[in-house]
Design an enzyme around this catalytic site. Structure first.
Site, PDB file in Angstrom:
ATOM      1  N   GLU A 313       0.947  -1.061  -0.046  1.00 43.57           N
ATOM      2  CA  GLU A 313       0.033   0.046  -0.100  1.00 43.57           C
ATOM      3  C   GLU A 313       0.733   1.379  -0.063  1.00 43.57           C
ATOM      4  OE1 GLU A 313      -2.081  -1.053   3.769  1.00 43.57           O
ATOM      5  OE2 GLU A 313      -3.648  -1.504   2.558  1.00 43.57           O
ATOM      6  N   CYS A 409     -10.363   0.676   7.959  1.00 45.83           N
ATOM      7  CA  CYS A 409      -9.576   1.855   8.154  1.00 45.83           C
ATOM      8  C   CYS A 409     -10.354   3.009   7.621  1.00 45.83           C
ATOM      9  CB  CYS A 409      -8.119   1.802   8.338  1.00 45.83           C
ATOM     10  SG  CYS A 409      -7.674   1.438   6.556  1.00 45.83           S
TER      11      CYS A 409
HETATM   12  O1  FUB Z   1      -2.660  -0.524   9.779  1.00 45.69           O
HETATM   13  C1  FUB Z   1      -3.639   0.103  10.024  1.00 45.69           C
HETATM   14  C2  FUB Z   1      -4.395   0.720   8.656  1.00 45.69           C
HETATM   15  O2  FUB Z   1      -4.773  -0.399   8.137  1.00 45.69           O
HETATM   16  C3  FUB Z   1      -3.320   1.313   7.692  1.00 45.69           C
HETATM   17  O3  FUB Z   1      -3.179   2.698   7.749  1.00 45.69           O
HETATM   18  C4  FUB Z   1      -3.992   1.005   6.322  1.00 45.69           C
HETATM   19  O4  FUB Z   1      -3.317   1.334   5.155  1.00 45.69           O
HETATM   20  C5  FUB Z   1      -4.490  -0.295   6.681  1.00 45.69           C
HETATM   21  O5  FUB Z   1      -3.443  -1.178   6.275  1.00 45.69           O
HETATM   22 ZN    ZN Z   2      -7.908   3.129   5.130  1.00 45.79          ZN
END
Ligand code: FUB
Ligand code: ZN
Length: 647
Positions: A313, A409
């Site tokens: 990501e 999230c």
């Molecule tokens: O790891 C916590 C949150 O979940 C991250 O900010 C997002 O990218 C998702 O992976």
């Molecule tokens: Zn998110």
């Protein structure tokens, strides 16, 4: 360290058509919907278990922890959104629910201040043994942010006290001294939260810890390597990204390019920028600027999306901005909103507000449907549903918004961003009131010790005429600094009907107007808003020979339901006349763009895969809609970047 807070927080109520509607959707739909999700009451969504985790941690229910290690943060973000919502729209029932959740959080807190349901339920003896992967500091960060917001909204101190106790405990555990852990979070977040807590409590230890986490990150001996060794964990970390993944590959002040997980990066850059403005420390200032320039000039999509690579990501490399396989997590764009806000705190340059505006109108709100109960985690700029279905490298992209996610999230993050949108419009510094964004609202400020009210009226973002009424309680000499949006080629300003000279008073994109303001002084702004054809820097391989449409801050896309399938066969020649029309009945009221384009003439079944026969085209009427509103009618193809020519 000076530790002074330069900007004074104004009180702002947003009431314009565009944002008020979004805020209402969050208040009426998203917040109740997410409350059900947190309590596992949505039949068609993945279970969350987040509230149950708190009940189990508090010893009030039997059961196992379930969910991600950071599941608590979903509750935190929900509470933060509730707080912003209560600030402008009192709702006693909702406040009672929030108070009960806060009581529950208090009961789940350990005597020493520790707060994390995963470790409390599952591995109570293993606190702080895996900072790299397990999000304890991240969760505390989100809870701190929520507590600050709740205190500011309601004046109630319970949540704030819980989180001060937690922050005091963390401040005792982490730091430079021998008896402390010289580590830092695997997912940055608490750094920016501690600054918020510092601003509200004035407790320097919180600011120092935030600074420590930044200064310590990536130093040798490398904390995460030592920590992994202690756990006997010798598995490789995050493939080829390695410690770039969490921006600990090198000390923070050596970092000039954004790498790794985009949300982690952008939350850290936000903290760096805010520490820069609080401390005035040049190392922080220069680091914030270098990273800003890299992200916004070389790694950001036109929509304000960031994080081009699905693997991790993560950010990719300069100018690598694929439109169909990009990640562009909603949370990453939301983080960019926070970062732009802190860059503006650091220095008043309209380029920061331009990015802020680009992100709030495009790559963030695309993450939610118009009704407020379906969400995108990934925000592509080009979608072909059959390809998504059949290609592994497109699997992360969804052709339609989803009801909920196992890693949830983004939806609550969006809820807190939308409900707090008014906090980005203004800032007050010394005797100057800055207007960074234009949206209908009423604001209350104290300038030179005098209350000043500002009323903005506008139909922005569809038209760019803005009326601003300035009303100090008594005549007041101060400067009003108005941003001229970067997309605007020609602007006019009149004050009490008289033309104001913009050119002579313009600095870094803001027009500075100093005068003795009196009650009901009227400023009229007009920003020329035309349909603009945008091209990319030629280094962006994916976009050469393509054009995108933007009008004001809104980026447009074409969709299959308006233009038929095979959108790649469409072109928008440079001389095509384009018009903009407001349609009240389209997508809750939007301006759409139409014009004459070309399309490759229909191919027959017999058409060869490869051929020497010249291609033919015919004229077509094209229709483009705002990118943020795509996939609100029918799923199908979509693209932002359109061919400029076909032959
Ligand atoms: O790891 C916590 C949150 O979940 C991250 O900010 C997002 O990218 C998702 O992976
Ligand atoms: Zn998110």
């Amino acid at each position: 360290m000076k530790g002074h807070a330069k900007d004074i927080k104004p009180k702002v109520t947003v009431n314009d058509r565009f944002w008020k509607r979004k805020i209402e959707v969050v208040q009426k739909e998203v917040i109740p919907y997410q409350w059900k999700a947190l309590n596992d009451q949505l039949s068609d969504a993945k279970p969350s278990h987040a509230i149950r985790n708190f009940k189990i941690a508090a010893g009030e229910e039997e059961g196992e922890f379930y969910g991600k290690v950071f599941q608590d943060s979903d509750v935190a973000k929900w509470l933060e959104a509730v707080a912003y919502s209560l600030e402008t729209l009192p709702n006693p029932d909702l406040e009672t629910i929030a108070d009960e959740v806060i009581d529950l959080i208090g009961r789940a807190q350990q005597n020493d201040g520790y707060l994390n349901t995963y470790y409390t339920i599952k591995e109570p003896n293993k606190r702080w043994t895996n900072l790299r992967d397990n999000h304890e500091l991240y969760v505390s960060g989100h809870l701190i942010e929520a507590a600050v917001a709740y205190y500011e909204a309601t004046g109630k101190k319970k949540f704030l006290n819980i989180m001060c106790k937690n922050a005091d405990y963390i401040t005792s555990v982490f730091g430079p001294h021998k008896h402390q852990i010289q580590g830092y979070p695997g997912h940055q977040e608490i750094e920016l939260a501690l600054i918020k807590l510092y601003r509200i409590t004035n407790k320097d230890a919180y600011l120092q810890l935030s600074k420590f986490f930044i200064e310590q990150r990536g130093k040798e001996p490398h904390y995460f390597k030592l920590e992994a060794k202690k756990r006997n964990d010798d598995r490789p970390f995050r493939g080829e990204l390695k410690y770039k993944y969490n921006q600990s590959h090198t000390p923070v002040f050596n970092q000039t390019e954004a790498v790794g997980h985009a949300v982690r990066g952008v939350y850290m850059y936000t903290a760096i920028a805010e520490l820069a403005s609080i401390t005035g420390d040049n190392t922080f200032i220069e680091t914030a600027k270098k990273l800003w320039n890299n992200v916004t000039k070389k790694q950001m999509y036109l929509t304000g999306g960031i994080g081009a690579s699905p693997f991790g990501e993560a950010f990719s490399t300069d100018y690598d901005l694929p439109n169909d396989t990009c990640y562009n997590e909603t949370c990453a764009s939301i983080g960019l909103v926070f970062w732009a806000n802190r860059m503006l705190q650091m220095e008043k340059k309209a380029e920061y507000a331009d990015v802020l505006e680009r992100v709030i109108y495009n790559g963030t709100i695309s993450g939610m449907d118009l009704k407020g109960n379906k969400f995108f985690y990934v925000n592509p700029l080009e979608v072909t549903p059959e390809v998504i279905e059949n290609r592994h490298d497109h699997k992360h992209v969804k052709p339609e918004r989803q009801t909920w996610f196992k890693t949830a999230c983004c939806p609550p993050n969006l809820a807190r961003m939308v409900t707090s949108i008014g906090k980005h419009i203004y800032s007050v510094e010394d005797q100057q009131l800055f207007i960074h964004l234009y949206m209908g609202n009423e604001g209350e400020f104290i300038i030179n010790g005098t209350p000043v009210s500002i009323v903005q009226k506008t139909t922005y973002p569809w038209e760019a005429t803005v009326e601003i009424e300035v009303s100090p309680a008594q005549p007041n000499d101060f400067t009003l600094a108005l941003r001229i949006p970067g997309w605007c080629q020609h602007a006019t300003i009149t004050i009490q009907g008289e033309v104001f000279n913009i050119a002579d008073n313009l600095k870094d994109g803001y027009v500075y107007i100093r005068r003795n303001w009196k009650e009901n002084d009227l400023i009229q702004l007009h920003f020329q808003m035309e349909v603009q054809r945008i091209r990319s820097n030629p280094k962006v391989r994916e976009n050469v020979g393509k054009v995108a449409l933007q009008r004001g801050p809104i980026v447009y896309c074409i969709e299959e339901c308006d233009n038929g399938s095979d959108l790649h066969g469409i072109a928008l020649p440079s001389d095509a006349k384009l018009s903009a029309t407001y349609d009240e009945n389209l997508l809750n009221g939007v301006v759409y763009i139409s014009g004459e384009g070309k399309r490759i003439s229909e191919t027959s079944e017999k058409e060869e895969l490869y051929s020497t026969i010249p291609m033919t085209t015919n004229k077509v009427e094209l229709k483009a809609i705002p990118y943020y509103a795509w996939c609100n009618r029918k799923p199908g193809e979509m693209r932002v970047w359109i061919n400029n020519q076909l032959q």
